[in-house]
Motif scaffolding. Sequence first.
Motif: not given
Length: 261
Positions: A180-208
């Motif tokens: 279902n396209h509507i369902a898939r688009y709705a949950v895309s907010y979950i995986y896009i926000v979750g993954l891209f929201g967390a990703n920058p921490l890797i650079q910070t983690w390695i810097s520390g």
Amino acid sequence: AVFSSLEGKYGVAGWQWLFIVLAICGGFFAIAAALILPDYPASRTGSTMWTMTEDMRRIAEVRMIADKVTATSVDTETNITIWKGLKMSVTDYKLWIIIFLNIAISAAYGFSNFYPAIVRGFGYSRVITLVITFPPYFCAALAAVTIAYSSDRFGDRGWHLATPVAIASTGYIVCMATTNHIARYAVSYIYIVGLFGANPLIQTWISGTLAKNPQKKTTSIALNNILSQLGNVMAPYFFVQADEPRYLMAFVLMFVWSWCC
């Protein structure tokens, strides 16, 4: 704008023009960064010459030393060679763990190249289809700032990385279960926000964690950025054209990689 105004111009396809425009913009900002960014807070290069006083440079340097895992009042290894720093990086197991994390999260957000294909099912024009891919990424940008602030505020990296990624994986479960396209688009907010929201921490983690000296820190960040591209290399192969529009194998693999991360 590129597709509507440059499609076929001088015999070049719209998608090729898009790469040309992006490359020109990227090249411009790369040159600007080389001229503006300082080599190190204590150095008299880049913007530090006109934006920071001597006291400000000293404070910035002390704060970076204090932020290290192995914090010391005086960094006694600032004058080692870059090659020794490289050796220290590759022999530190923590670097390889973080590289694996970065490969895993890069493979987990392999949807990024194919997200327009996912929302194409709405039946809108190409321009509108591209427009509606924007809101989830805008929310992800806000999430990245919020997660980063919270991570610094509570002095934590691990849980602030793992929790958003784990939540993001639930969006893949929905995509496995329905087309279902509507369902898939709705949950895309979950995986896009979750993954891209967390990703920058890797650079910070390695810097520390790999900041015993500037040379080790520099080479560790560079190696991480280069080798983590393995995740971006493999991810497009998750999406087999014969699987469209469900892309079951792709969502299963991205779910697995998110949990590896």
